[in-house]
Enzyme design. Structure first.
Site: not given
Lengths: 295, 348
Positions: A14-15, A128, A163, A165-166, A270
């Site tokens: 992911g990110n 973060c 997604p 993190t959420r 972040n």
């Protein structure tokens, strides 16, 4: 280069995983030998493949099948998945750096307890929000051990919250609070996380409130400034944008984190605050290992 | 037409109007008096929900446990409910303890474009015997299409319905209708509306929602709530009766509760559309920011209306109260700079 670089694997595309990859590739001490996820089609996976990094859709199984591929494993999946990964990595004798809010390993805020973390087998990088605010909270508690309450508010842009993190917002909130309590010894703490969808995306911003019986603002300003400098050594975009002010019965400090723009644009500070911390810990581990200090 | 369900937010949104200082005695008396008035649920707690008592948005007088304990034995017919915004409260610290105290319903809210952060909480509540509803806050900031997509996510997590909040009191009746209709037509779950009265449209907007197929009315007695307040339940009840729409509410009972408890016990000052709330509504800024903005305006000696307008430009969302101090400081510095340049110019 006289010494070989220490090999690392990244799980989670992911990110966070993708941003981590860019930073590892820039490191003089680390090299990414495997980028592992579950789908070769994800944006992060394609990004890695385009860079010529060895990728796999076999996730942790690829490391189990080829244990010699790395010494350090970054886990950037999710809290629940890291729960499955942690015992496997321990069994393989890997140094696990966990970027999910699972809190399985010892909590690590490099600027506070980096050295102690290097003898662990699994370190958890909190969140973060934790990486951005716990050092300031720690500085406050050093100046004022009688601080009664600390509260942090982290606002991040919606676009930078992937997604994972959420899906982990609950652990994110809880783990950040637990880290505040753990590192500062303050009796009560609270964390608030806000996702802001504004366009253009907002920079990551953190507000640290504290209740202190008789705040010494000059001493706080110095301590916060010193802490800011130390964090800037590994997170260049870290900046105190509001020095301690006393208003409304509380001491308020604000911190903004601008990213290096590695995988996502600079608003995603972040990502940087936690990926920079991860690389910083990994490099410290690699240097120690090269000196023969570990195992 | 299906029966309307009234979600009573008097003790929750009304908490904002009391700077979160509602006493447990008021909570007990209110719940006892309103229990058989036909309301579906009474929501209890801090104005921003479980876990929101904080320096950022205001500290509560009582703990959540104390507030729920005061309400629970007095609600026999009406469900005891809570509100939670992920990022403020957590399952471990807040939802699980509230369930252990006997809550029967939870509303899980988020900014209107971020429904995926409600997944863990809606799933947890709905698999632990509690009715779960989703709430999309600041719904003026997204178009009907986007709200539909977010509502569908909440439905997939197990929400029994979705409530659109006009948190800033910024929507016009036509915009309410478009939003409600879109979700009713394609989602097949109960849709609700929670109005704010900044532009004097709370009752009208709620009627527009009902007319468009909304089945849940989220409102407060006397309109008690953040900023200019909410849709006034007893007024709406009277209007609906006049329109021959069955509410299932005991109209006189609601009026009696207003007169005997809400006005003397909960209404520190009349709920009115102040100049500032009107500017807030027009700027599209979260109603609950009002009191913080007033304080910051005094502290930094700037016009509170300018703070509202600047916050509106920055598109701040619920929970970003820390931005108020930042904006006020910036405005103060800007004014000072202007003073200097004025001085310079006058010297030339």
């Amino acid at each position: 280069m006289t010494l070989a670089k220490t090999k690392v694997a990244i799980i989670g595309t992911g990110n966070i995983g993708a941003d981590l990859l860019v930073k590892v590739r820039r490191s003089s001490f680390l090299e990414c030998s495997l980028f592992a996820g579950r789908s070769l089609d994800s944006a992060g996976m394609r990004f890695a493949a385009d860079l010529g990094v060895r990728v796999t859709d076999q996730s942790i199984k690829a490391i189990v099948g080829d244990p010699g591929c790395c010494d350090i494993v970054f886990d950037a999946t999710s809290a629940s998945i890291h729960q499955e990964h942690a015992p496997i990595l321990k069994g393989l004798g890997k140094f696990a750096i966990d970027l999910t809010p699972s809190k399985i390993g010892s909590m690590c805020i490099p600027v506070i307890n980096r050295e102690a973390c290097l003898i662990e087998s699994n370190v958890n990088l909190v969140t973060c929000g934790g990486q951005a605010t716990v050092p300031i909270a720690f500085a406050i508690s050093q100046v004022h051990p009688d601080v009664e309450y600390i509260e942090v508010v982290s606002s991040i842009s919606s676009r930078s919250a992937g997604p994972g993190t959420r899906a982990n917002i609950d652990e994110f909130t809880q783990t950040t609070k637990d880290a505040l309590l753990f590192f500062t010894g303050v009796p009560h703490a609270k964390t608030i996380i806000i996702l802001n969808p504004a366009e253009p995306p907002i920079l990551m911003r953190n507000t640290i409130y504290s209740i202190i019986p008789k705040p010494d603002l000059d001493a706080l300003r110095l301590a916060v400034k010193r802490m800011e400098k130390r964090i800037q050594e590994y997170v260049p975009g870290y900046k105190v944008i509001m020095d301690p002010v006393f208003e409304n019965g509380r001491v308020t400090i604000m911190v903004q984190v601008t990213g290096l723009g590695d995988y996502l644009p600079p608003y995603s500070g972040n990502l940087d605050i936690i990926t920079c911390a991860a690389v910083h810990v990994a490099e410290a581990f690699a240097k120690k290992k090269q000196k023969g200090g570990h195992e | 037409m299906n029966k309307l369900r009234f979600f009573d937010a008097t003790l929750r949104d009304g908490s904002h109007a009391n700077a979160h200082q509602i006493t447990t005695d008021c909570i007990s008396r209110y719940c006892q008096a309103v229990d058989d008035a036909g309301l579906y649920t009474v929501i209890v707690g801090h104005g921003n929900g479980l876990g929101a008592s904080s320096l950022q948005v205001g500290l509560s007088l009582h703990t959540e446990a104390e507030m729920l304990a005061a309400a629970k034995p007095n609600l026999k017919k009406t469900r005891l409910g809570v509100y939670l915004i992920p990022g403020f409260g957590t399952i471990h610290d807040h939802i699980a303890p509230a369930i252990a105290q006997g809550i029967q319903l939870v509303k899980v809210g988020c900014h209107c474009t971020e429904a995926d952060v409600t997944k863990q909480h809606i799933e947890y509540a709905s698999t632990h015997g509690v009715e779960a509803y989703g709430v999309l806050m600041m719904s003026h900031m997204a178009e009907p299409e986007r709200l539909l997509a977010e509502a569908k996510k909440m439905q997939s997590y197990g929400a029994l319905g979705v409530i659109l909040m006009d948190s800033a009191g910024a929507l016009l009746p036509k915009q309410v209708s478009e939003r409600v209709k879109r979700i009713v037509a394609e989602c097949g779950m109960a849709v609700g509306f929670h109005a704010h009265n900044n532009m004097g449209l709370a009752v009208a907007n709620t009627l527009a929602a009902i007319d468009s197929g909304a089945l849940i009315v989220d409102a407060t007695l006397r309109g008690l709530g953040a900023g200019a307040g909410n849709c006034q339940v007893e007024v709406l009840c009277g209007v609906l009766q006049k329109m021959n729409i069955d509410t299932g509410l005991d109209f006189y009972r609601l009026l009696d509760v207003c007169d005997s408890i809400v006005t003397p016990c909960l209404q520190k000052k009349p709920t009115e559309i102040t100049s500032l709330s009107l500017v807030g509504g027009l700027s599209g800024v979260f109603s609950a920011f009002t009191e913080h903005i007033k304080k910051a305006a005094i502290r930094f000696d700037v016009d509170p209306r300018d703070i509202f307008v600047e916050l509106g430009k920055r598109k701040v969302v619920g929970g970003q109260e820390d931005m108020i101090v930042d904006v006020a400081m910036n405005l103060a510095q800007r004014t000072r700079k202007d003073d200097v340049s004025f001085l310079m110019e006058s010297l030339l």
